[in-house]
Design a protein around this motif. Structure first.
Motif, short mmCIF file in Angstrom:
data_model
loop_
_atom_site.label_atom_id
_atom_site.label_comp_id
_atom_site.label_asym_id
_atom_site.label_seq_id
_atom_site.Cartn_x
_atom_site.Cartn_y
_atom_site.Cartn_z
N ARG A 212 4.11 -7.93 -4.07
CA ARG A 212 3.25 -7.16 -3.18
C ARG A 212 3.00 -7.90 -1.86
NH1 ARG A 212 -1.91 -4.83 -6.20
NH2 ARG A 212 -1.80 -3.36 -4.45
N ALA A 213 2.81 -9.22 -1.95
CA ALA A 213 2.57 -10.02 -0.74
C ALA A 213 3.80 -9.99 0.16
CB ALA A 213 2.21 -11.44 -1.12
N THR A 214 5.00 -10.09 -0.42
CA THR A 214 6.22 -10.06 0.37
C THR A 214 6.39 -8.69 1.03
OG1 THR A 214 7.25 -11.61 -1.19
CG2 THR A 214 8.71 -10.45 0.32
N PHE A 215 6.13 -7.64 0.27
CA PHE A 215 6.22 -6.27 0.81
C PHE A 215 5.31 -6.12 2.02
CE2 PHE A 215 4.28 -2.06 1.05
CZ PHE A 215 5.38 -1.22 1.10
N HIS A 216 4.06 -6.53 1.90
CA HIS A 216 3.10 -6.34 3.00
C HIS A 216 3.39 -7.27 4.17
CE1 HIS A 216 0.43 -3.28 1.39
NE2 HIS A 216 0.57 -3.85 0.20
N THR A 217 3.94 -8.44 3.90
CA THR A 217 4.33 -9.33 5.00
C THR A 217 5.39 -8.67 5.86
OG1 THR A 217 3.83 -11.33 3.71
CG2 THR A 217 5.33 -11.57 5.57
N ILE A 218 6.39 -8.07 5.23
CA ILE A 218 7.47 -7.40 5.96
C ILE A 218 6.94 -6.18 6.72
CG2 ILE A 218 9.66 -6.17 5.71
CD1 ILE A 218 10.26 -7.98 3.30
N TYR A 229 10.35 -2.27 0.70
CA TYR A 229 10.38 -2.07 -0.75
C TYR A 229 11.72 -2.47 -1.34
CZ TYR A 229 9.43 -0.07 -5.32
OH TYR A 229 9.24 0.08 -6.67
N PHE A 230 12.80 -2.02 -0.68
CA PHE A 230 14.13 -2.37 -1.17
C PHE A 230 14.31 -3.89 -1.23
CE2 PHE A 230 16.10 1.91 -0.13
CZ PHE A 230 16.51 2.15 -1.44
N GLU A 231 13.93 -4.58 -0.16
CA GLU A 231 14.20 -6.02 -0.08
C GLU A 231 13.23 -6.87 -0.89
OE1 GLU A 231 16.90 -7.06 1.16
OE2 GLU A 231 17.46 -5.11 2.00
N ALA A 232 11.97 -6.44 -0.96
CA ALA A 232 10.94 -7.27 -1.60
C ALA A 232 10.74 -6.97 -3.08
CB ALA A 232 9.61 -7.11 -0.87
N LEU A 317 0.34 1.45 -1.00
CA LEU A 317 1.49 1.90 -0.22
C LEU A 317 2.79 1.58 -0.94
CD1 LEU A 317 2.78 3.06 2.36
CD2 LEU A 317 2.60 0.76 3.37
N GLU A 318 2.88 0.37 -1.51
CA GLU A 318 4.12 -0.03 -2.17
C GLU A 318 4.46 0.87 -3.36
OE1 GLU A 318 1.08 -3.39 -3.05
OE2 GLU A 318 1.47 -1.87 -1.52
N GLU A 319 3.46 1.33 -4.09
CA GLU A 319 3.73 2.22 -5.22
C GLU A 319 4.06 3.64 -4.74
OE1 GLU A 319 3.72 1.63 -9.16
OE2 GLU A 319 4.80 0.50 -7.64
N GLN A 320 3.43 4.08 -3.65
CA GLN A 320 3.76 5.39 -3.10
C GLN A 320 5.21 5.42 -2.62
OE1 GLN A 320 0.77 6.98 -0.30
NE2 GLN A 320 -0.67 5.47 -1.12
N VAL A 321 5.62 4.38 -1.90
CA VAL A 321 7.01 4.29 -1.44
C VAL A 321 7.95 4.14 -2.63
CG1 VAL A 321 8.65 2.89 -0.12
CG2 VAL A 321 6.36 3.33 0.79
N GLY A 322 7.54 3.30 -3.55
CA GLY A 322 8.40 3.02 -4.71
C GLY A 322 8.69 4.23 -5.55
N ARG A 323 7.69 5.08 -5.74
CA ARG A 323 7.90 6.28 -6.56
C ARG A 323 9.01 7.16 -5.99
NH1 ARG A 323 2.34 5.64 -7.98
NH2 ARG A 323 1.56 6.52 -6.02
N GLU A 324 9.08 7.25 -4.66
CA GLU A 324 10.11 8.08 -4.05
C GLU A 324 11.46 7.37 -4.05
OE1 GLU A 324 9.13 9.95 -0.36
OE2 GLU A 324 6.99 10.09 -0.85
N LEU A 325 11.46 6.08 -3.77
CA LEU A 325 12.73 5.36 -3.72
C LEU A 325 13.37 5.22 -5.10
CD1 LEU A 325 12.14 2.52 -1.09
CD2 LEU A 325 13.41 4.66 -0.83
N ARG A 326 12.52 5.09 -6.12
CA ARG A 326 13.09 4.96 -7.47
C ARG A 326 13.86 6.21 -7.88
NH1 ARG A 326 8.28 2.13 -8.25
NH2 ARG A 326 7.17 3.89 -9.16
N GLU A 327 13.44 7.35 -7.39
CA GLU A 327 14.19 8.58 -7.68
C GLU A 327 15.60 8.49 -7.10
OE1 GLU A 327 12.18 12.09 -6.43
OE2 GLU A 327 10.33 11.65 -7.54
#
Length: 336
Positions: A212-218, A229-232, A317-327
């Protein structure tokens, strides 16, 4: 003989005869419970499944061809009682259902040492108390067994009234398929404390916080959330798969030289001595029993803080983005 490990028990070190004629009551049919029941039954052991209510686990057991029964019925005539319900439920079931029917010479078996180590369950001295702790989630315990193998298991003895507790622990491990991989001996204290340390400092706590920290740093540097999300987060699976199969150095040899150099030079800057100092503080909190006290109080009060923390994560935010990207990611995977 290993140059690093202690004694590793395999097929020839374990014999099902120590539990073959015993009546075994398995309490719980969750991730581990299902695997244990099916594996032990397939190994020819006498197993009854005890459940507290006729819910989803009851239906799942019936679908698997297992006849579930109420906990008190499964305990009738039991020689061995295996606790595979959640940690914080075990003490209640022990006090209300198991303790009243305990007889000298019976066995209490655990897959995790929490309740015994922290004295939430205090058995009488005239029973055997031992552990068989698979080092994999329940579905893997079952999958490996069905394919003719097994996952490693840790065994430990807390009370050896019969003089055969270790042999019976090894027999249970063999029934799970573990001796085809390897069984290592430990203690309830060591298994419990190292398990909690791994979960909190690394596997669940440290890893989640770092991702989560890496995601928010980016994101904070102006990059799009989906790229972050993809990278972190997303690529972590690819890295951990490599570590699982090849170890840390094998993983490093599987990535680019750019990734190797950047990772090895920056990793110890991020996870520095100050971080390790705070890790040790939390590890000492586990050793002292303070974490167990806190978790017991939290659970007894309805786990409100835990629920709030999960809500915060679900809405992040990371889980909101993740739910869509995981699809997208899952849509591209080949069909099994």
């Amino acid at each position: 003989m290993s140059k690093v490990l202690g004694k590793v028990y395999t097929e020839n070190d374990a014999d099902l005869k120590y539990v073959k004629d015993k009546n075994i009551a398995v309490l719980g049919y969750g991730s581990q419970g299902r695997a244990w029941v099916l594996n032990l039954l397939d190994s020819g052991l006498n197993v009854k499944l005890g459940l507290e209510r006729e819910g989803n686990s009851w239906k799942k057991a019936q679908e698997d061809g297992v006849k579930p029964m109420k906990t008190e019925d499964a305990l009738k005539g039991a020689d061995i009682v295996i606790f595979l319900v959640p940690d914080m439920v075990q003490r209640k079931i022990y006090a209300e259902k198991v303790k009243p029917v305990l007889k000298p010479g019976m066995d209490l078996v655990f897959a995790h040492g929490f309740n015994i180590h922290y004295k939430l369950i205090q058995p009488p001295e005239n029973v055997d108390v031992y552990m068989a702790a698979p080092k994999a989630p329940g579905p893997s315990v079952r999958e490996f067994f069905v394919k003719g193998g097994g996952v490693p298991v840790l065994v430990g003895v807390n009370q050896d009234y019969s003089g055969q507790a270790l042999q019976k622990a090894l027999a249970i491990a063999k029934g799970l398929g573990a001796t085809k991989a390897g069984v290592l001996e430990t203690t309830f204290k060591e298994e419990t404390e190292t398990d909690l340390m791994g979960e909190q400092l690394d596997l669940v706590g440290g890893l989640t916080a770092m991702l989560r920290a890496t995601f928010h740093t980016i994101v904070d540097l102006g990059y799009r959330p989906e790229m972050a999300y993809f990278e972190a987060i997303n690529e972590m699976k690819l890295i951990t798969d490599q570590i699982y199969e090849k170890g840390l150095s094998g993983m490093l040899r599987a990535v680019s030289d750019t990734a190797k150099y950047g990772g090895l030079t920056v990793g110890t800057y991020v996870i520095n001595d100050d971080v390790k100092k705070r890790m040790k503080e939390k590890a000492e909190r586990i050793k002292s029993g303070k974490f167990a006290d806190e978790w017991i109080e939290e659970y007894d009060e309805g786990s409100k803080n835990l629920a709030s923390l999960m809500d915060d994560l679900d809405n992040s935010l990371e889980e909101q983005v993740g739910r869509e990207l995981r699809e997208i990611v899952l849509r591209g995977q080949p069909k099994k």
